[in-house]
Design a protein around this motif. Structure first.
Motif, mmCIF file in Angstrom:
data_model
loop_
_atom_site.group_PDB
_atom_site.id
_atom_site.type_symbol
_atom_site.label_atom_id
_atom_site.label_comp_id
_atom_site.label_asym_id
_atom_site.label_seq_id
_atom_site.Cartn_x
_atom_site.Cartn_y
_atom_site.Cartn_z
ATOM 1 N N TYR A 164 -33.315 66.828 -37.143
ATOM 2 C CA TYR A 164 -33.663 67.989 -37.968
ATOM 3 C C TYR A 164 -33.532 69.271 -37.147
ATOM 4 O O TYR A 164 -33.197 70.306 -37.653
ATOM 5 C CB TYR A 164 -35.097 67.860 -38.499
ATOM 6 C CG TYR A 164 -35.218 66.857 -39.623
ATOM 7 C CD1 TYR A 164 -34.737 67.163 -40.901
ATOM 8 C CD2 TYR A 164 -35.800 65.619 -39.421
ATOM 9 C CE1 TYR A 164 -34.844 66.255 -41.946
ATOM 10 C CE2 TYR A 164 -35.914 64.701 -40.458
ATOM 11 C CZ TYR A 164 -35.441 65.025 -41.715
ATOM 12 O OH TYR A 164 -35.543 64.130 -42.745
ATOM 13 N N LEU A 192 -33.958 62.477 -34.136
ATOM 14 C CA LEU A 192 -34.958 61.627 -34.780
ATOM 15 C C LEU A 192 -34.415 60.201 -34.849
ATOM 16 O O LEU A 192 -35.127 59.234 -34.592
ATOM 17 C CB LEU A 192 -35.263 62.154 -36.192
ATOM 18 C CG LEU A 192 -36.105 61.247 -37.074
ATOM 19 C CD1 LEU A 192 -37.508 61.081 -36.489
ATOM 20 C CD2 LEU A 192 -36.188 61.799 -38.490
ATOM 21 N N SER A 234 -45.237 55.227 -39.563
ATOM 22 C CA SER A 234 -45.108 56.501 -40.254
ATOM 23 C C SER A 234 -44.473 57.521 -39.310
ATOM 24 O O SER A 234 -44.825 57.588 -38.132
ATOM 25 C CB SER A 234 -46.518 56.929 -40.671
ATOM 26 O OG SER A 234 -46.461 58.168 -41.264
ATOM 27 N N GLY A 235 -43.504 58.270 -39.810
ATOM 28 C CA GLY A 235 -42.838 59.272 -38.979
ATOM 29 C C GLY A 235 -41.645 58.724 -38.205
ATOM 30 O O GLY A 235 -40.959 59.461 -37.497
ATOM 31 N N ALA A 236 -41.377 57.425 -38.349
ATOM 32 C CA ALA A 236 -40.270 56.815 -37.586
ATOM 33 C C ALA A 236 -38.900 57.282 -38.080
ATOM 34 O O ALA A 236 -37.921 57.262 -37.339
ATOM 35 C CB ALA A 236 -40.358 55.292 -37.667
ATOM 36 N N GLY A 237 -38.839 57.663 -39.361
ATOM 37 C CA GLY A 237 -37.557 58.126 -39.900
ATOM 38 C C GLY A 237 -37.035 57.278 -41.059
ATOM 39 O O GLY A 237 -35.860 57.358 -41.399
ATOM 40 N N LYS A 238 -37.928 56.508 -41.701
ATOM 41 C CA LYS A 238 -37.492 55.646 -42.816
ATOM 42 C C LYS A 238 -36.966 56.496 -43.986
ATOM 43 O O LYS A 238 -35.874 56.243 -44.499
ATOM 44 C CB LYS A 238 -38.659 54.756 -43.304
ATOM 45 C CG LYS A 238 -39.222 53.845 -42.223
ATOM 46 C CD LYS A 238 -40.320 52.946 -42.760
ATOM 47 C CE LYS A 238 -41.601 53.657 -43.164
ATOM 48 N NZ LYS A 238 -42.286 54.376 -42.069
ATOM 49 N N SER A 239 -37.751 57.501 -44.378
ATOM 50 C CA SER A 239 -37.308 58.356 -45.495
ATOM 51 C C SER A 239 -36.017 59.074 -45.130
ATOM 52 O O SER A 239 -35.117 59.212 -45.966
ATOM 53 C CB SER A 239 -38.361 59.422 -45.823
ATOM 54 O OG SER A 239 -39.520 58.824 -46.273
ATOM 55 N N THR A 240 -35.926 59.495 -43.897
ATOM 56 C CA THR A 240 -34.714 60.201 -43.455
ATOM 57 C C THR A 240 -33.492 59.293 -43.562
ATOM 58 O O THR A 240 -32.434 59.708 -44.041
ATOM 59 C CB THR A 240 -34.907 60.684 -41.991
ATOM 60 O OG1 THR A 240 -36.047 61.541 -41.963
ATOM 61 C CG2 THR A 240 -33.688 61.414 -41.479
HETATM 62 P P1 ADP Z 1 -41.091 57.977 -42.308
HETATM 63 O O1 ADP Z 1 -40.482 57.868 -43.666
HETATM 64 O O2 ADP Z 1 -40.778 56.806 -41.426
HETATM 65 O O3 ADP Z 1 -42.554 58.258 -42.352
HETATM 66 P P2 ADP Z 1 -39.674 60.525 -42.180
HETATM 67 O O4 ADP Z 1 -38.225 60.257 -42.251
HETATM 68 O O5 ADP Z 1 -40.369 61.005 -43.408
HETATM 69 O O6 ADP Z 1 -40.421 59.231 -41.570
HETATM 70 O O7 ADP Z 1 -39.953 61.620 -41.048
HETATM 71 C C1 ADP Z 1 -39.587 61.398 -39.702
HETATM 72 C C2 ADP Z 1 -39.895 62.635 -38.886
HETATM 73 O O8 ADP Z 1 -39.040 63.705 -39.286
HETATM 74 C C3 ADP Z 1 -41.330 63.140 -39.049
HETATM 75 O O9 ADP Z 1 -41.785 63.569 -37.784
HETATM 76 C C4 ADP Z 1 -41.175 64.298 -39.980
HETATM 77 O O10 ADP Z 1 -42.166 65.272 -39.736
HETATM 78 C C5 ADP Z 1 -39.795 64.842 -39.632
HETATM 79 N N1 ADP Z 1 -39.175 65.510 -40.776
HETATM 80 C C6 ADP Z 1 -39.005 64.960 -42.001
HETATM 81 N N2 ADP Z 1 -38.390 65.840 -42.825
HETATM 82 C C7 ADP Z 1 -38.180 66.958 -42.095
HETATM 83 C C8 ADP Z 1 -37.578 68.224 -42.372
HETATM 84 N N3 ADP Z 1 -37.058 68.502 -43.580
HETATM 85 N N4 ADP Z 1 -37.521 69.139 -41.379
HETATM 86 C C9 ADP Z 1 -38.013 68.858 -40.150
HETATM 87 N N5 ADP Z 1 -38.604 67.690 -39.807
HETATM 88 C C10 ADP Z 1 -38.678 66.742 -40.776
#
Ligand code: ADP
Length: 225
Positions: free
Chosen positions: A11, A16, A36-42
């Motif tokens: 990001y 990440l 949580s925060g590992a990057g699954k949603s990403t």
């Molecule tokens: P998970 O789904 O595993 O909880 P995410 O993919 O939601 O993880 O987020 C991984 C990391 O990326 C987190 O530290 C989050 O704060 C960061 N992050 C997510 N979206 C953004 C964004 N749009 N801009 C900056 N950082 C982001």
């Protein structure tokens, strides 16, 4: 269906995700797990082309995503269903109209699709809630509605981000059952979840593979959980 080779995503300045390699074969069922925060949603957003890799190669349905124009991306996305973590609806529209929205937006004949819509609502157990407004739905009803909306266009791939995030165990199993049925119908499924019990429950019903994000990269976990 989806192939990633040495993909990285950041990001900002710090990576990440790095060196992510993943192959989703047609009809496969994968879980994506990790803290949580590992990057699954990403990673799911990369698979839906909401984000593009900052390095590495990625192809969807055999096409390199970096070469896709806006129209190509829109066309490709129509073949992918997504259950978002927050499952938002338009609160002023009855559930059935919310679910029909993807049909309307893509120019399909809603009347012709009415029986499909009804069948889908019955399948997720919401036929009696067709006229309810989204704020009147329980957490489990919302999650099932989100799943119905994700598959109304009959996608080949389903991406689900914590689809059992806010529901009790009984409802989690019911949602899992729906995902398993979709997989048996041939859909390729990728579910992000931190719930290892859900993964264990799935493993007793269907062949699944478990991917875990640790130290920014993807580990193909073994049979043990
Ligand atoms: P998970 O789904 O595993 O909880 P995410 O993919 O939601 O993880 O987020 C991984 C990391 O990326 C987190 O530290 C989050 O704060 C960061 N992050 C997510 N979206 C953004 C964004 N749009 N801009 C900056 N950082 C982001």
């Amino acid at each position: 269906m989806i192939d990633l080779s040495q993909v990285a995503y950041s990001y900002g300045n710090d990576a990440l995700l790095s060196d992510i390699s993943l192959h989703l074969a047609p009809g496969s069922f994968h879980f994506l797990t990790g803290p949580s925060g590992a990057g699954k949603s990403t990673l799911l957003k990369l698979c839906y082309m909401e984000l593009l890799p900052t390095a590495g190669q990625m192809s969807i349905f055999g096409r390199d995503v970096t070469g896709l124009g806006r129209d190509d991306i829109a066309r490709t996305r129509r073949r992918i269903g997504v259950v978002h973590q927050d499952c938002q609806f338009l609160d002023h529209l009855p559930l059935e109209e919310n679910l029909a929205l993807p049909l309307t937006v893509s120019g399909r004949d809603e009347t012709a699709e009415a029986s499909n819509l009804h069948e889908l609502m019955t399948w997720v157990g919401l036929s009696k809630r067709a006229t309810a407004l989204p704020p009147q739905l329980s957490g489990g009803e919302r999650q099932r509605a989100a799943l119905a909306r994700a598959v109304i266009m009959d996608p080949e791939i389903l991406l689900a981000d914590e689809p059992t995030g806010n529901v009790d165990w009984e409802m989690s199993l019911r949602l899992l059952q729906l995902l398993v049925e979709l997989n048996r119908m041939g859909k390729t499924i990728l579910v992000a979840t931190h719930d290892l019990n859900l993964i264990r429950a799935a493993k007793s019903q269907v062949q699944t593979r478990v991917l875990r994000i640790a130290n920014r990269t993807l580990i193909h976990a073994g049979a043990d959980l």
